[in-house]
Design an enzyme around this catalytic site. Structure first.
Site, short mmCIF file in Angstrom:
data_model
loop_
_atom_site.label_atom_id
_atom_site.label_comp_id
_atom_site.label_asym_id
_atom_site.label_seq_id
_atom_site.Cartn_x
_atom_site.Cartn_y
_atom_site.Cartn_z
N CYS A 191 -67.23 -2.48 24.71
CA CYS A 191 -66.96 -0.92 25.25
C CYS A 191 -67.60 -0.74 26.28
CB CYS A 191 -67.22 -0.20 23.78
SG CYS A 191 -66.50 1.34 23.83
N HIS A 217 -63.76 -2.81 19.91
CA HIS A 217 -64.84 -3.14 19.44
C HIS A 217 -64.81 -4.29 18.24
CE1 HIS A 217 -67.78 0.26 20.12
NE2 HIS A 217 -66.44 1.03 20.44
N GLU A 222 -66.85 -6.06 16.43
CA GLU A 222 -67.34 -5.86 15.23
C GLU A 222 -66.71 -4.90 14.20
OE1 GLU A 222 -68.99 -2.23 17.77
OE2 GLU A 222 -68.12 -4.25 18.00
#
EC number: 4.3.2.10
Length: 214
Positions: free
Chosen positions: A88, A194, A196
């Site tokens: 990001c 992202h 994750e």
């Protein structure tokens, strides 16, 4: 293998650390994930992950505020050429500069600028938030192994990386025009999305990063 996840006050450290740990475990990779703001810890890392949320300038100041951190990151990523992943705003910081709330210098590792998203369709809201599909610009990249074009990943951003060299754009996303979703050169890679938060595809990309030998 030691993976340094940089703590400079501007990242989703908990979710990123858990995703790195899970990707290592599920992928059978022996990796120690260390959340650190210690310069010596960064210099001793085999791989580095730089997360980032918030404004470009604030993230840049956060890095600069840790004595010797920018220099340590440059030593590890540029001199020793160890695998580096920016997430990001961590990806955006690789640019030459960002223009959020003024003009602010980036790390300058991958040429380009970070600019406000201006979709051609005024009905599209800013920030670009939620799931969107990836279009691949590169024929292949090790971090995209096992991930198909059109795979959906999770975005939250109001600014985008406009690369000076289109060849450094590895993947894009359509949002009133193409936006950079992934960028890279040599041992450096960044994702605007992202990983994750991107479920199976994100874990696959992280596992690929942990195995990557650029």
């Amino acid at each position: 293998m030691r993976v340094a996840l940089i703590d400079y006050g501007s990242g989703n450290l908990r979710s990123a650390a858990k995703a790195l740990e899970r990707a290592a475990r599920d992928g059978g990779v022996a990796a120690e994930i260390v959340v650190t703001r210690d310069v010596e810890g960064v210099l001793g890392a085999d791989r580095v992950v730089l997360p980032g949320v918030g404004a470009f300038a604030n993230c840049r100041r956060g890095l600069q505020g840790i004595d010797g951190m920018v220099e340590a990151l440059a030593e590890v990523a540029l001199v020793r050429a160890r695998p580096f992943l920016g997430i990001c705003v961590g990806m955006q910081l690789l640019a030459d500069e960002g223009v959020e709330y003024g003009r602010h210098p980036g790390l300058g590792w991958i040429g380009g600028t970070v600019e406000a998203i201006s979709p051609a369709d005024p009905a599209l809201k800013i920030p670009h938030m939620g799931w969107n599909s990836l279009d691949f610009q590169a024929d292949s990249h090790a971090l995209l192994a096992g991930i198909e074009p059109g795979t959906h990943v999770y975005f939250v951003h109001s600014y985008h990386f406009r690369p000076a060299d289109p060849a450094t754009r590895l993947a894009s996303v359509e949002y009133g025009g193409p936006l950079t979703a992934m960028i890279g050169r040599e041992n450096l890679v960044g994702t605007q999305f992202h990983p994750e938060k991107s479920q199976a595809a994100g874990l696959r990309l992280i596992a690929n990063f942990l195995r990557w030998a650029p």
